[in-house]
Design a protein around this motif. Structure first.
Motif, PDB file in Angstrom:
ATOM      1  N   ASP A  16       0.823  -1.206   0.000  1.00  0.00           N
ATOM      2  CA  ASP A  16       0.000   0.000   0.000  1.00  0.00           C
ATOM      3  C   ASP A  16       0.863   1.265   0.000  1.00  0.00           C
ATOM      4  O   ASP A  16       0.581   2.217  -0.727  1.00  0.00           O
ATOM      5  CB  ASP A  16      -0.951  -0.004   1.196  1.00  0.00           C
ATOM      6  CG  ASP A  16      -1.965   1.118   1.114  1.00  0.00           C
ATOM      7  OD1 ASP A  16      -2.742   1.134   0.139  1.00  0.00           O
ATOM      8  OD2 ASP A  16      -1.973   1.975   2.022  1.00  0.00           O
ATOM      9  N   LEU A  19       2.378   1.832  -3.490  1.00  0.00           N
ATOM     10  CA  LEU A  19       1.363   2.306  -4.438  1.00  0.00           C
ATOM     11  C   LEU A  19       0.962   3.755  -4.161  1.00  0.00           C
ATOM     12  O   LEU A  19       0.773   4.542  -5.085  1.00  0.00           O
ATOM     13  CB  LEU A  19       0.138   1.393  -4.407  1.00  0.00           C
ATOM     14  CG  LEU A  19       0.353  -0.016  -4.943  1.00  0.00           C
ATOM     15  CD1 LEU A  19      -0.924  -0.836  -4.789  1.00  0.00           C
ATOM     16  CD2 LEU A  19       0.809   0.011  -6.379  1.00  0.00           C
ATOM     17  N   ARG A  20       0.817   4.102  -2.865  1.00  0.00           N
ATOM     18  CA  ARG A  20       0.443   5.482  -2.532  1.00  0.00           C
ATOM     19  C   ARG A  20       1.553   6.459  -2.869  1.00  0.00           C
ATOM     20  O   ARG A  20       1.304   7.537  -3.406  1.00  0.00           O
ATOM     21  CB  ARG A  20       0.095   5.608  -1.040  1.00  0.00           C
ATOM     22  CG  ARG A  20      -1.291   5.119  -0.698  1.00  0.00           C
ATOM     23  CD  ARG A  20      -1.658   5.347   0.770  1.00  0.00           C
ATOM     24  NE  ARG A  20      -0.845   4.506   1.661  1.00  0.00           N
ATOM     25  CZ  ARG A  20       0.070   4.977   2.506  1.00  0.00           C
ATOM     26  NH1 ARG A  20       0.300   6.263   2.610  1.00  0.00           N
ATOM     27  NH2 ARG A  20       0.751   4.148   3.283  1.00  0.00           N
ATOM     28  N   GLY A  23       3.023   5.105  -6.945  1.00  0.00           N
ATOM     29  CA  GLY A  23       2.135   4.562  -7.973  1.00  0.00           C
ATOM     30  C   GLY A  23       1.530   5.580  -8.916  1.00  0.00           C
ATOM     31  O   GLY A  23       1.005   5.222  -9.959  1.00  0.00           O
ATOM     32  N   ARG A  28      -4.345   1.233  -7.948  1.00  0.00           N
ATOM     33  CA  ARG A  28      -4.992   1.429  -6.654  1.00  0.00           C
ATOM     34  C   ARG A  28      -6.232   2.279  -6.874  1.00  0.00           C
ATOM     35  O   ARG A  28      -6.135   3.415  -7.339  1.00  0.00           O
ATOM     36  CB  ARG A  28      -4.035   2.138  -5.704  1.00  0.00           C
ATOM     37  CG  ARG A  28      -4.535   2.279  -4.304  1.00  0.00           C
ATOM     38  CD  ARG A  28      -3.408   2.844  -3.431  1.00  0.00           C
ATOM     39  NE  ARG A  28      -3.891   3.172  -2.136  1.00  0.00           N
ATOM     40  CZ  ARG A  28      -4.288   4.379  -1.750  1.00  0.00           C
ATOM     41  NH1 ARG A  28      -4.224   5.391  -2.585  1.00  0.00           N
ATOM     42  NH2 ARG A  28      -4.727   4.587  -0.542  1.00  0.00           N
ATOM     43  N   GLN A  31     -10.081   6.076  -3.022  1.00  0.00           N
ATOM     44  CA  GLN A  31     -10.740   5.819  -1.741  1.00  0.00           C
ATOM     45  C   GLN A  31     -12.202   6.224  -1.817  1.00  0.00           C
ATOM     46  O   GLN A  31     -12.602   7.009  -2.654  1.00  0.00           O
ATOM     47  CB  GLN A  31     -10.044   6.580  -0.619  1.00  0.00           C
ATOM     48  CG  GLN A  31      -8.733   5.958  -0.233  1.00  0.00           C
ATOM     49  CD  GLN A  31      -8.084   6.656   0.945  1.00  0.00           C
ATOM     50  OE1 GLN A  31      -8.249   7.851   1.134  1.00  0.00           O
ATOM     51  NE2 GLN A  31      -7.342   5.915   1.731  1.00  0.00           N
ATOM     52  N   TYR A  36     -12.298   0.339  -4.014  1.00  0.00           N
ATOM     53  CA  TYR A  36     -11.266   0.481  -2.986  1.00  0.00           C
ATOM     54  C   TYR A  36     -11.466  -0.551  -1.877  1.00  0.00           C
ATOM     55  O   TYR A  36     -10.510  -1.136  -1.383  1.00  0.00           O
ATOM     56  CB  TYR A  36     -11.253   1.898  -2.409  1.00  0.00           C
ATOM     57  CG  TYR A  36     -10.128   2.111  -1.427  1.00  0.00           C
ATOM     58  CD1 TYR A  36      -8.829   2.302  -1.877  1.00  0.00           C
ATOM     59  CD2 TYR A  36     -10.357   2.100  -0.053  1.00  0.00           C
ATOM     60  CE1 TYR A  36      -7.779   2.484  -0.980  1.00  0.00           C
ATOM     61  CE2 TYR A  36      -9.314   2.283   0.845  1.00  0.00           C
ATOM     62  CZ  TYR A  36      -8.031   2.471   0.377  1.00  0.00           C
ATOM     63  OH  TYR A  36      -6.998   2.645   1.254  1.00  0.00           O
ATOM     64  N   TYR A  39     -10.210  -3.764  -3.136  1.00  0.00           N
ATOM     65  CA  TYR A  39      -8.741  -3.698  -3.132  1.00  0.00           C
ATOM     66  C   TYR A  39      -8.196  -4.029  -1.742  1.00  0.00           C
ATOM     67  O   TYR A  39      -7.282  -4.838  -1.592  1.00  0.00           O
ATOM     68  CB  TYR A  39      -8.310  -2.303  -3.583  1.00  0.00           C
ATOM     69  CG  TYR A  39      -6.942  -1.861  -3.126  1.00  0.00           C
ATOM     70  CD1 TYR A  39      -5.795  -2.275  -3.785  1.00  0.00           C
ATOM     71  CD2 TYR A  39      -6.801  -0.986  -2.048  1.00  0.00           C
ATOM     72  CE1 TYR A  39      -4.537  -1.854  -3.376  1.00  0.00           C
ATOM     73  CE2 TYR A  39      -5.556  -0.558  -1.630  1.00  0.00           C
ATOM     74  CZ  TYR A  39      -4.426  -1.000  -2.299  1.00  0.00           C
ATOM     75  OH  TYR A  39      -3.185  -0.585  -1.896  1.00  0.00           O
ATOM     76  N   LEU A  43      -5.881  -7.168  -0.664  1.00  0.00           N
ATOM     77  CA  LEU A  43      -4.573  -6.849  -0.101  1.00  0.00           C
ATOM     78  C   LEU A  43      -4.364  -7.540   1.248  1.00  0.00           C
ATOM     79  O   LEU A  43      -3.286  -8.050   1.533  1.00  0.00           O
ATOM     80  CB  LEU A  43      -4.443  -5.330   0.057  1.00  0.00           C
ATOM     81  CG  LEU A  43      -3.115  -4.790   0.530  1.00  0.00           C
ATOM     82  CD1 LEU A  43      -2.020  -5.075  -0.499  1.00  0.00           C
ATOM     83  CD2 LEU A  43      -3.222  -3.287   0.768  1.00  0.00           C
TER      84      LEU A  43
END
Length: 71
Positions: A16, A19-20, A23, A28, A31, A36, A39, A43
């Motif tokens: 995570d 990706l944040r 990414g 992703r 939100q 989400y 996801y 995850l």
């Protein structure tokens, strides 16, 4: 994983974080969407739900009787 001053030890949290941070919006969902939530479930599923039965099977498979009592 260490990235600058951030050290993260959980594999789901590492994915995570990457990706944040790197990414650029790819791979992703946004939100507050149903995607989400899916996801997050994917995850976290491997470690939270799937890992125990998989590890038990792997360990008991090495026993002579296959760990019959445990399965």
């Amino acid at each position: 994983m260490t990235d600058g001053e951030n050290t993260i030890i959980d594999s789901g949290a590492i994915i995570d974080y990457i990706l944040r941070k790197y990414g650029e919006g790819r791979m992703r969902p946004t939100q507050d969407t149903a995607e989400y939530e899916q996801y997050l479930q994917c995850l976290l599923y491997a470690e939270g739900s799937a890992m125990l039965p998989l590890m038990l099977k792997m360990y008991t498979g090495r026993l002579a009787d296959g760990g019959a009592e445990l399965q």
